[in-house]
Write a protein that holds these residues in place. Structure first.
Motif, mmCIF file in Angstrom:
data_model
loop_
_atom_site.group_PDB
_atom_site.id
_atom_site.type_symbol
_atom_site.label_atom_id
_atom_site.label_comp_id
_atom_site.label_asym_id
_atom_site.label_seq_id
_atom_site.Cartn_x
_atom_site.Cartn_y
_atom_site.Cartn_z
ATOM 1 N N TYR A 1 45.579 50.744 18.986
ATOM 2 C CA TYR A 1 46.515 50.982 17.920
ATOM 3 C C TYR A 1 45.663 50.188 16.645
ATOM 4 N N GLU A 2 45.816 50.970 15.715
ATOM 5 C CA GLU A 2 45.370 50.333 14.277
ATOM 6 C C GLU A 2 46.169 49.215 13.759
ATOM 7 N N ASP A 3 45.710 48.001 13.411
ATOM 8 C CA ASP A 3 46.552 46.834 12.997
ATOM 9 C C ASP A 3 47.179 47.362 11.627
ATOM 10 N N TYR A 4 48.449 46.737 11.468
ATOM 11 C CA TYR A 4 49.023 47.031 10.373
ATOM 12 C C TYR A 4 49.383 45.725 9.466
ATOM 13 N N THR A 5 48.840 45.688 8.347
ATOM 14 C CA THR A 5 48.869 44.441 7.731
ATOM 15 C C THR A 5 50.162 44.655 6.596
ATOM 16 N N LYS A 6 50.938 43.893 6.400
ATOM 17 C CA LYS A 6 51.954 43.713 5.388
ATOM 18 C C LYS A 6 52.154 42.386 4.501
ATOM 19 N N THR A 7 51.453 42.583 3.471
ATOM 20 C CA THR A 7 51.589 41.315 2.645
ATOM 21 C C THR A 7 52.547 41.638 1.335
ATOM 22 N N GLY A 8 53.362 40.497 0.872
ATOM 23 C CA GLY A 8 54.372 40.652 -0.037
ATOM 24 C C GLY A 8 54.589 39.292 -0.729
ATOM 25 N N GLN A 9 55.285 39.461 -1.629
ATOM 26 C CA GLN A 9 55.569 38.276 -2.512
ATOM 27 C C GLN A 9 57.115 37.648 -2.132
ATOM 28 N N ASN A 10 57.509 38.291 -1.240
ATOM 29 C CA ASN A 10 59.129 38.006 -0.737
ATOM 30 C C ASN A 10 59.000 37.935 0.598
ATOM 31 N N TYR A 11 58.125 36.872 1.257
ATOM 32 C CA TYR A 11 58.068 36.920 2.800
ATOM 33 C C TYR A 11 59.094 36.633 3.468
ATOM 34 N N GLN A 12 59.690 37.444 4.326
ATOM 35 C CA GLN A 12 60.735 37.118 5.314
ATOM 36 C C GLN A 12 62.002 36.800 4.316
ATOM 37 N N GLY A 13 62.159 37.239 3.315
ATOM 38 C CA GLY A 13 63.221 36.946 2.299
ATOM 39 C C GLY A 13 63.394 35.604 1.910
ATOM 40 N N THR A 14 61.985 35.002 1.530
ATOM 41 C CA THR A 14 62.052 33.527 1.126
ATOM 42 C C THR A 14 61.585 33.422 -0.349
ATOM 43 N N ASN A 15 61.339 34.351 -0.933
ATOM 44 C CA ASN A 15 60.673 34.686 -2.173
ATOM 45 C C ASN A 15 59.518 33.835 -2.313
ATOM 46 N N LEU A 16 58.675 33.925 -1.454
ATOM 47 C CA LEU A 16 57.279 33.296 -1.457
ATOM 48 C C LEU A 16 56.546 34.238 -0.789
ATOM 49 N N PRO A 17 55.013 34.185 -1.027
ATOM 50 C CA PRO A 17 54.139 35.107 -0.690
ATOM 51 C C PRO A 17 53.794 34.889 0.642
ATOM 52 N N GLY A 18 53.585 35.874 1.432
ATOM 53 C CA GLY A 18 52.920 35.632 2.921
ATOM 54 C C GLY A 18 52.474 37.149 3.457
ATOM 55 N N THR A 19 52.004 36.936 4.525
ATOM 56 C CA THR A 19 51.316 38.052 5.348
ATOM 57 C C THR A 19 51.761 38.009 6.866
ATOM 58 N N ASN A 20 52.145 39.378 7.255
ATOM 59 C CA ASN A 20 52.163 39.407 8.827
ATOM 60 C C ASN A 20 51.082 40.655 9.069
#
Length: 444
Positions: free
Chosen positions: A408-427
């Motif tokens: 499998y090819e890893d999938y990187t998800k980065t955003g400014q509303n990590y898990q609905g917290t309004n904070l930046p984060g990456t999975n």
């Protein structure tokens, strides 16, 4: 504390496919598929009852054909989570396993007519366990308590989640040999969905927590608690049609499976959401009797096989799964950029009269997007390799052995509303998959 209620979506659907195929569809039902991967133009073995049912018109002799298959699948689903503002830097490991996956194939050919049947697990197929919970649990709780002025070191957080999902299917149909080179199939598949979700989360005060109005919350007090035990069931019907054409050494097979409209209904035993200072409530999505869409998408298969030598055959194949038009929980299908495309190729070589070796490759391309991917339901583009053999035990019996490994090819998800917290984060989502199978095919 309002944001903590968002945990109600966390266990909405755990996609537990331990097979090859589309987002919700399992295509590897027989070790002959594992060892070759491209079987859509097969006309000589009983596994064609699923892969190319129209081709059963060209079985070598009249009579009854049957096959019993057992597979074992083992998969990991891992999440590398990072949110600096929450102090979250954790690797979550999930394991899905299905040690015994049975399937049965049967066909009876008499002249130009063939009746065939199939039983197997065409969706899901295992149990996924996250013993340390999921990043979406932890992030929501940490963020919610932080808003209340409670730092991470002031409480302990424990969570786990188990999910299981199976779609049992029975297919019946008729094949008719129209001419010496053309045949057609019409039939249907009844699908029964059964699944279940069990989870718990508890955040308790690790120290005495002072209150603004005076006093304190004693150490050990539950700040947030969730307990869930919910099973789900549902039915759906899939019409299936197919064509098969032979042009000398070239065989072309095609199959179309229509969409199966399927809703799954909750049978909830435990559903408890507790927050300090608030009355106990239920998670909305898991209330008893609630229905959730879980359609099985339409699927098109087109394949071509060519006999280069009497002992050497090869085939190529294409699959399309119309995932965007299949209803999913929360309307997730709207976030897909396209349906799933699969490209397959395989080769067989009769080394000696009683032994056939084979191998194959499959490339799977999903229409993924950040909005589609979540901790509880994520997919990754992949390629699979299959190897194996067929051993002729007698004039009537064959043994198939196959092994398939998926990268499998890893999938990187980065955003400014990590898990609905309004904070930046990456999975970073990653997966592994290994499937082994064997079968006995018998001709009466």
């Amino acid at each position: 504390m309002r944001k903590i209620s968002l945990i109600s979506i966390a266990m909405l659907i755990v996609s537990i496919s331990t097979f090859a195929g589309g987002l919700l569809t399992n295509t590897n039902q027989h070790p002959a598929f594992l060892r070759m991967l491209s079987r859509g133009a097969n006309t000589t073995s009983v596994d064609a009852a699923l892969s190319n049912p129209a081709g059963l018109a060209f079985l070598p002799k009249d009579g009854f054909y049957t096959s019993l298959s057992i597979q074992s699948a083992f998969q990991t689903r891992n999440i590398d989570a990072s949110c600096e503002a929450l102090g979250l830097d954790k690797y979550y490991e999930g394991k899905a396993s299905a040690p015994v996956i049975p399937s049965v194939f049967a066909a009876y050919k008499k002249g130009d007519w063939t009746i065939s049947g199939f039983f197997g697990i065409t969706g899901g197929g295992g149990k996924a366990s996250f013993d340390d919970g999921l990043s979406m649990f932890d992030a929501m709780v940490i963020g919610g308590l932080l808003q209340q002025g409670i730092p991470g070191k002031a409480y302990t957080l424990n969570s786990y989640m188990d999910g299981k999902q199976y779609i049992y299917s029975v297919q019946l149909g008729l094949t008719y040999k129209i001419t010496d080179w053309l045949s057609a199939f019409a039939g249907g598949r009844m699908n029964y969905f059964t699944g279940g979700y069990k989870g718990a989360l508890n955040a308790s005060a690790a120290v005495d927590l002072p209150l603004p109005t005076g006093g304190a919350i004693p150490v050990g007090t539950e700040l947030i608690g969730i307990d869930l035990d919910c099973s789900q069931t549902g039915w759906g019907f899939t019409p299936v049609i197919g064509l098969d054409a032979k042009f000398g050494k070239l065989t072309i097979g095609a199959k179309y499976e229509f969409k199966a409209n399927l809703n799954i209904e909750n049978n909830t035993k435990i559903n408890s959401l507790r927050m300090i200072g608030a009355p106990e409530s239920e998670l909305e999505d898991y209330k008893h009797g609630v229905n959730t869409p879980n359609d099985i998408p339409a699927m098109l298969s087109v394949a071509a096989a060519y006999e280069f030598l009497p002992v050497l055959r090869a085939s190529v194949e294409y699959h399309f799964y119309d995932d965007k038009n299949a209803g999913m929980a929360g309307g997730k299908q709207k976030f897909l950029t396209k349906g799933t495309n699969e490209y397959l190729a395989g080769i067989e070589w009769d080394v000696i009269k009683r032994l056939t070796l084979s191998g194959g490759v499959q490339f799977t391309d999903y229409g993924l997007s950040d909005d589609y991917q979540s901790d509880t339901s994520f997919s990754c583009d992949s390629y699979s390799l299959g190897v194996g053999a067929k051993l002729q035990l007698s004039e009537r019996a064959d043994l198939n052995v196959g092994y398939m490994w998926t990268n499998y090819e890893d999938y990187t998800k980065t955003g400014q509303n990590y898990q609905g917290t309004n904070l930046p984060g990456t999975n970073v989502y990653s997966r592994t998959n290994k499937v082994f199978g064997l079968s006995i095919d018998y001709r009466f």
